[in-house]
Design an enzyme around this catalytic site. Sequence first.
Site, PDB file in Angstrom:
ATOM      1  N   SER A 197     -74.782 -38.137 -14.271  1.00  0.00           N
ATOM      2  CA  SER A 197     -75.590 -37.612 -15.738  1.00  0.00           C
ATOM      3  C   SER A 197     -75.615 -38.801 -16.452  1.00  0.00           C
ATOM      4  CB  SER A 197     -74.486 -36.458 -16.193  1.00  0.00           C
ATOM      5  OG  SER A 197     -74.824 -36.443 -17.499  1.00  0.00           O
ATOM      6  N   TYR A 210     -65.887 -33.820 -19.205  1.00  0.00           N
ATOM      7  CA  TYR A 210     -67.090 -34.069 -18.427  1.00  0.00           C
ATOM      8  C   TYR A 210     -67.533 -35.480 -18.232  1.00  0.00           C
ATOM      9  CZ  TYR A 210     -71.794 -33.116 -16.236  1.00  0.00           C
ATOM     10  OH  TYR A 210     -72.736 -32.855 -15.811  1.00  0.00           O
TER      11      TYR A 210
END
Length: 360
Positions: A197, A210
């Site tokens: 990501s 995250y």
Amino acid sequence: MGWNFDKTGEVILWGGVSGGVALLLQGLGFSFCSWVFIGCWLLSAAAALQLSCIKVSAAGKAVVVTGCDHGIGHALALHLHQQGFRVFAGCLNDAGEGAARLREQQSDRLIVLPMDVTKQEQLIAAVQEVKLQLPEGEVLWGLVNNAAIMARGYVEWVPLQTYKKMIDVNVLGVLAATKAFLPLIRRARGRVVNMSSVSGVIGTGIMSPYTITKYAVEGLSDCLRQEMRQWGVAVCAVEPSNFNAATQLVTAEGVENQALEMWASMPEVVRSDYGKHHFDRIMRLQRESAQGGEKDLTPVLDALTEALTQRFPRARYRVVDTYYFLKVAAAIHLPEWMFDLLYLPQQTFLSMTSRACNPS
């Protein structure tokens, strides 16, 4: 796949290299440097773009994709099946709605496997099933480590157990699946594609649960890429920006449940210093942001497919819009204080400084 910022960056890179060559020749007294610059740039950029178009065939190749219950994994399983791959779709709930939709394809090239990446026995069983289902002459070409979960919150708010769960799925799950399937992929000289990501490149406040897992995936990808080079195995990381509208990795209901858990487990001193009003405001913004992001997964699916099929794959595929392209460039190349000045809301500094000086 059409034009994207990866290709833009490559063209700019070769422009910089060509400019350096032209400057060197100019320093040596040559007078035709502008033509050298233009010629070198055109030739090098064209060669790089042409190499990116060389593909390997999907014939005789199988791919394992984790996290196929919904979102990117589900869409990728269907997409790769359409491209001609044999797909082993790992689902956390192989009796769920997502698995049922995959089985509706009624294809012997799309096999649903029960696969909780945190359970070693399921991974071992999945490897055995892949070996059993692979026809003679076919190889396990790729593994796409897509399974992941999401949590948000300030570091002081998020329970330690939530961090452990995130690491268990997003990091150790990637590692466990990779170790399970790597012998088959190594013998095929295939691909390992890790779903990372932009959060693995840019640290963002309230995203630490995250973000730390995606930074770990980035590091794992780099280490494994170097180790596998001698075996002819390519390791790639795909770094999408915000596609939450399509994936629903974050939902308003999920944010609300996390908020209740965080407030209930928060030490009293932390509750007092931040205040319920501030906590509720931040969590309201998180619920609202759950509706944001790109709705079309096509750019992500294209990047994942390129990672699996390009003869000369990139180490990283960034699936970003203009905003994130510039933000990633700023995060990588600018000093931290300058990046913070550009992208960190100043009211956060002011409000939190005031709160720290005058705790309630």
